[in-house]
Design an enzyme around this catalytic site. Sequence first.
Site, PDB file in Angstrom:
ATOM      1  N   HIS A   1      24.978 -18.992  -8.456  1.00 17.94           N
ATOM      2  CA  HIS A   1      26.031 -17.728  -7.631  1.00 17.94           C
ATOM      3  C   HIS A   1      25.657 -16.548  -8.193  1.00 17.94           C
ATOM      4  O   HIS A   1      25.276 -16.213  -9.363  1.00 17.94           O
ATOM      5  CB  HIS A   1      27.261 -17.834  -7.637  1.00 17.94           C
TER       6      HIS A   1
ATOM      7  N   CYS B   1      25.080 -13.487  -2.326  1.00 15.49           N
ATOM      8  CA  CYS B   1      25.087 -14.904  -2.350  1.00 15.49           C
ATOM      9  C   CYS B   1      24.906 -15.379  -0.562  1.00 15.49           C
ATOM     10  O   CYS B   1      24.111 -16.148  -0.157  1.00 15.49           O
ATOM     11  CB  CYS B   1      26.245 -15.576  -2.491  1.00 15.49           C
TER      12      CYS B   1
END
Length: 112
Positions: free
Chosen positions: A23, A35
């Site tokens: 992430h 992301c």
Amino acid sequence: MINVTLVRRAADRRIVSFAVEGHAKYAKPGKDIVCSGVSAVTVGTVNAIEALAGEELPYTVKNGWLASDIPVLADEAADGRMQLLLESMVVMLETIVQSYGKHVVIHELQNA
């Protein structure tokens, strides 16, 4: 951080697999444009290969993970389209890295 790993065949630099994991932590979940951008590029490429090359890629997807081993297609034209779409994915990811390199890194490996 998002790690993108591309594996290329040494003889001709053909992309034989890719994996995206992690992430970005650029912003809170649901508001993280990095992301979102990486996900849009990679999932969009998998979908485009199905739509434009006529091949369903084998892939694994779960939270923070997308990976695929890329088959060699018997139809050379379709295989060329698939590789072009994968190279396009690389260019788009490199563009994200240019702006958000603290959050995304691309690793290129070669196999035999």
